[in-house]
Design a protein around this motif. Structure first.
Motif, PDB file in Angstrom:
ATOM      1  N   CYS A  61       0.813  -1.234   0.028  1.00 51.53           N
ATOM      2  CA  CYS A  61       0.249  -0.051   0.094  1.00 51.53           C
ATOM      3  C   CYS A  61       0.921   1.494  -0.007  1.00 51.53           C
ATOM      4  O   CYS A  61       1.952   1.194   0.791  1.00 51.53           O
ATOM      5  N   LYS A 110       0.841   2.306   8.535  1.00 49.32           N
ATOM      6  CA  LYS A 110      -0.578   1.244   8.541  1.00 49.32           C
ATOM      7  C   LYS A 110      -0.291   0.464   9.690  1.00 49.32           C
ATOM      8  O   LYS A 110      -1.540   0.503  10.354  1.00 49.32           O
ATOM      9  N   TYR A 130      -7.030 -17.321  11.061  1.00 48.81           N
ATOM     10  CA  TYR A 130      -7.663 -17.418   9.565  1.00 48.81           C
ATOM     11  C   TYR A 130      -9.152 -17.908   9.645  1.00 48.81           C
ATOM     12  O   TYR A 130      -9.684 -19.037  10.115  1.00 48.81           O
ATOM     13  N   TYR A 131     -10.107 -17.073   8.854  1.00 44.55           N
ATOM     14  CA  TYR A 131     -11.508 -17.424   8.779  1.00 44.55           C
ATOM     15  C   TYR A 131     -11.772 -18.155   7.337  1.00 44.55           C
ATOM     16  O   TYR A 131     -11.106 -17.726   6.476  1.00 44.55           O
ATOM     17  N   ALA A 154     -12.063  -8.714   5.025  1.00 48.93           N
ATOM     18  CA  ALA A 154     -11.029  -9.229   4.821  1.00 48.93           C
ATOM     19  C   ALA A 154     -10.226  -9.047   3.449  1.00 48.93           C
ATOM     20  O   ALA A 154      -9.347  -9.741   2.955  1.00 48.93           O
TER      21      ALA A 154
HETATM   22  C1  LIG Z   1       0.321  -1.118  -4.340  1.00 52.00           C
HETATM   23  C2  LIG Z   1      -0.811  -0.683  -3.661  1.00 52.00           C
HETATM   24  C3  LIG Z   1      -0.987   0.733  -3.221  1.00 52.00           C
HETATM   25  C4  LIG Z   1      -2.095   1.205  -2.676  1.00 52.00           C
HETATM   26  N1  LIG Z   1      -1.843   2.390  -2.150  1.00 52.00           N
HETATM   27  C5  LIG Z   1      -3.020   3.207  -1.524  1.00 52.00           C
HETATM   28  C6  LIG Z   1      -2.855   4.421  -0.966  1.00 52.00           C
HETATM   29  O1  LIG Z   1      -1.527   5.071  -0.852  1.00 52.00           O
HETATM   30  N2  LIG Z   1      -3.889   4.991  -0.448  1.00 52.00           N
HETATM   31  C7  LIG Z   1      -4.927   4.413  -0.149  1.00 52.00           C
HETATM   32  O2  LIG Z   1      -5.951   4.812   0.303  1.00 52.00           O
HETATM   33  N3  LIG Z   1      -5.089   2.989  -0.585  1.00 52.00           N
HETATM   34  C8  LIG Z   1      -4.331   2.449  -1.444  1.00 52.00           C
HETATM   35  N4  LIG Z   1      -4.274   1.226  -1.592  1.00 52.00           N
HETATM   36  C9  LIG Z   1      -5.599   0.386  -1.404  1.00 52.00           C
HETATM   37  C10 LIG Z   1      -5.667   0.063  -0.161  1.00 52.00           C
HETATM   38  O3  LIG Z   1      -4.489  -0.589   0.314  1.00 52.00           O
HETATM   39  C11 LIG Z   1      -6.892  -0.805   0.433  1.00 52.00           C
HETATM   40  O4  LIG Z   1      -8.045  -0.391  -0.349  1.00 52.00           O
HETATM   41  C12 LIG Z   1      -7.237  -0.842   1.478  1.00 52.00           C
HETATM   42  O5  LIG Z   1      -5.859  -1.425   2.367  1.00 52.00           O
HETATM   43  C13 LIG Z   1      -8.420  -1.950   1.977  1.00 52.00           C
HETATM   44  O6  LIG Z   1      -8.694  -1.953   3.131  1.00 52.00           O
HETATM   45  P1  LIG Z   1      -9.549  -3.273   3.850  1.00 52.00           P
HETATM   46  O7  LIG Z   1      -9.448  -3.039   5.365  1.00 52.00           O
HETATM   47  O8  LIG Z   1     -10.750  -3.272   3.052  1.00 52.00           O
HETATM   48  O9  LIG Z   1      -8.707  -4.522   3.558  1.00 52.00           O
HETATM   49  P2  LIG Z   1      -7.212  -4.897   3.647  1.00 52.00           P
HETATM   50  O10 LIG Z   1      -6.219  -3.488   4.010  1.00 52.00           O
HETATM   51  O11 LIG Z   1      -6.861  -5.704   2.720  1.00 52.00           O
HETATM   52  O12 LIG Z   1      -7.175  -5.781   5.197  1.00 52.00           O
HETATM   53  C14 LIG Z   1      -7.675  -6.753   5.264  1.00 52.00           C
HETATM   54  C15 LIG Z   1      -7.395  -7.914   6.279  1.00 52.00           C
HETATM   55  O13 LIG Z   1      -7.992  -9.097   6.454  1.00 52.00           O
HETATM   56  C16 LIG Z   1      -6.787 -10.065   6.619  1.00 52.00           C
HETATM   57  N5  LIG Z   1      -7.285 -11.340   6.034  1.00 52.00           N
HETATM   58  C17 LIG Z   1      -7.484 -11.659   4.573  1.00 52.00           C
HETATM   59  N6  LIG Z   1      -8.064 -12.990   4.561  1.00 52.00           N
HETATM   60  C18 LIG Z   1      -8.344 -13.388   5.933  1.00 52.00           C
HETATM   61  C19 LIG Z   1      -8.991 -14.495   6.509  1.00 52.00           C
HETATM   62  N7  LIG Z   1      -9.727 -15.318   5.615  1.00 52.00           N
HETATM   63  N8  LIG Z   1      -9.323 -14.507   7.660  1.00 52.00           N
HETATM   64  C20 LIG Z   1      -8.889 -13.450   8.554  1.00 52.00           C
HETATM   65  N9  LIG Z   1      -8.298 -12.489   8.042  1.00 52.00           N
HETATM   66  C21 LIG Z   1      -8.091 -12.241   6.661  1.00 52.00           C
HETATM   67  C22 LIG Z   1      -5.555  -9.428   5.894  1.00 52.00           C
HETATM   68  O14 LIG Z   1      -4.445 -10.185   6.551  1.00 52.00           O
HETATM   69  C23 LIG Z   1      -5.725  -7.894   6.136  1.00 52.00           C
HETATM   70  O15 LIG Z   1      -4.930  -7.666   7.320  1.00 52.00           O
HETATM   71  C24 LIG Z   1      -3.244   0.557  -2.490  1.00 52.00           C
HETATM   72  C25 LIG Z   1      -3.361  -0.750  -3.008  1.00 52.00           C
HETATM   73  C26 LIG Z   1      -2.364  -1.463  -3.543  1.00 52.00           C
HETATM   74  C27 LIG Z   1      -2.414  -2.759  -3.833  1.00 52.00           C
END
Ligand SMILES: Cc1cc2nc3c(=O)[nH]c(=O)nc-3n(C[C@H](O)[C@H](O)[C@H](O)COP(=O)(O)OP(=O)(O)OC[C@H]3O[C@@H](n4cnc5c(N)ncnc54)[C@H](O)[C@@H]3O)c2cc1C
Length: 369
Positions: A61, A110, A130-131, A154
């Motif tokens: 990210c 983060k 892990y879910y 997730a």
């Molecule tokens: C290269 C890159 C750069 C980016 N840069 C930015 C940026 O600068 N600014 C911005 O706003 N966004 C950015 N994004 C997007 C941003 O990272 C995501 O949209 C955001 O983190 C999503 O948040 P989330 O909580 O939905 O999921 P995630 O951050 O993906 O968190 C999901 C969590 O669930 C956990 N998990 C997964 N599967 C399971 C399971 N089965 N059981 C239990 N836990 C599980 C994972 O370990 C993780 O900790 C970027 C994305 C990428 C790929």
């Protein structure tokens, strides 16, 4: 032998008087899950966040939150690496605008931010948990905990619409020391953009996201690193890549748990910004649980859902255009309108004022709202 054990044992609160409010499990401790846990926990609910990773925030990210002004809670101070006050946008190498002041953004650590939001609010955090979809339980070592009530956060792996790839380097270079802006280079041929997000004093995340596979993105980024004035000569510390959901909001239940964050498509498709939209979705879903309302209805109605879906519609139109037409369009949009659309904060009156001399463009944008 694998056994089921009660959540209270896992949480280490055996014997403690439990509140009468329902307990919630949040699957995933990313921005969406952390925000939901924070909001529920602050309202007095017992919350456990289960994350499969050994440490939070491991997902690749750029860590940029371009506007923290309208977030429903403060970003923990200790997680802020740099304040962001402006942005520069280039289209095919040509500088289109500079916003020198007025942004109230941050680059965050983060990992620190997510841990602080969860644990400082009083929520429980269980890592390496892990879910398993369909089984309705989390596996922690050799034990299982049933999950009956909560939210699913997730991340992008569980999003089923369109995704693009993004690849980035973390780099070191003294040129980042004074930088307090985000630099973005839109590439009309790729339909994507390169970004430079400065973090620690002399570090930055430099990446590219768009409609290409990872080897192509890497080779484009290598070329960018050689040619760009800010990053040329930087030392590469690490590289990483992942996918980004760009298909718009897709509300759904996973094993009866409402999806939030990137699982539900909370990423602004034109910019790839997902931290703030995911957090807002987590907060709104938690508020709905607190108020006894329906989570999906509350998410459907919130302004961020409209902003994500508006950007998706614009992206669909832009994808159909020839690169030259894309460039022409992007260059013709005033800086204030770019900022409104990019940040997902469209105000019809401000939009009308900014586009008073471009009625057909105004009509097109209003038609998409
Ligand atoms: C290269 C890159 C750069 C980016 N840069 C930015 C940026 O600068 N600014 C911005 O706003 N966004 C950015 N994004 C997007 C941003 O990272 C995501 O949209 C955001 O983190 C999503 O948040 P989330 O909580 O939905 O999921 P995630 O951050 O993906 O968190 C999901 C969590 O669930 C956990 N998990 C997964 N599967 C399971 C399971 N089965 N059981 C239990 N836990 C599980 C994972 O370990 C993780 O900790 C970027 C994305 C990428 C790929």
């Amino acid at each position: 032998m694998l056994t089921f054990i009660p959540p209270t044992y896992i949480m280490g609160v055996k014997g403690k008087r439990l509140s009468e409010k329902p307990e919630y499990a949040i699957i995933g401790g990313g921005p969406a899950g952390a925000a939901a846990a924070y909001t529920l926990s602050k309202a007095g609910y017992k919350v456990t966040v289960y994350d499969s990773a050994p440490r939070l925030g491991l997902k690749p990210c750029g860590r940029g939150i371009p506007n923290i002004g309208h977030l429903p809670f403060p970003i923990p101070k200790e997680s802020i690496l740099r304040q962001i006050r402006g942005a520069t946008l280039y289209v095919d190498g040509e500088r289109v605008f500079d916003v020198e002041e007025g942004l109230s953004g941050v680059i965050v650590d983060k990992s620190v931010m997510l841990e602080a939001l969860i644990t400082d609010s009083g929520a429980e955090l269980v890592k390496k948990a892990y879910y398993k979809i369909g089984k309705k339980h989390v596996r922690i070592g050799g034990n299982y905990v049933e999950v009956n009530r909560g939210l699913f956060a997730a991340g992008h792996g569980y999003y089923s619409d369109e995704k693009i790839n993004a690849f980035q380097y973390r780099v070191k270079n003294r040129s980042f020391e004074e930088m307090d802006k985000l630099v973005i280079y839109f590439d009309t041929e790729l339909i994507g953009y390169y970004y430079i997000f400065p973090s620690h004093s002399d570090e930055a995340d430099v990446g590219v996201g768009g409609y290409a596979d990872f080897p192509e993105l890497k080779s484009r980024l290598d070329k960018f690193m050689k040619e760009n004035e800010y990053v040329n000569g930087s030392k590469i510390l690490r590289h990483e890549g992942a996918q980004i959901a760009v298909g718009g909001v897709r509300l759904k239940l996973i094993d009866n748990l409402p999806a939030i964050g990137e699982t539900a498509g909370y990423v602004l498709p034109l910019t790839g910004e997902g931290i703030r939209p995911s957090m807002i979705s987590g907060h709104t879903a938690a508020q709905a649980l607190i108020n006894g309302g329906k989570v999906t209805e509350s998410l459907q109605k919130m302004p961020m859902t409209k902003s994500v879906n508006l950007q998706r519609k614009i992206l669909e139109r832009v994808k159909k255009m020839k690169p030259a037409r894309r460039a022409e369009l992007l260059k013709s949009i005033p800086a204030s309108v770019h900022a409104m659309i990019a940040l997902g904060e469209i105000n019809r009156l401000e939009l009308a004022k900014a586009l008073i001399n471009k009625p057909s463009l105004l009509a097109k944008i209003l038609g998409l709202l």
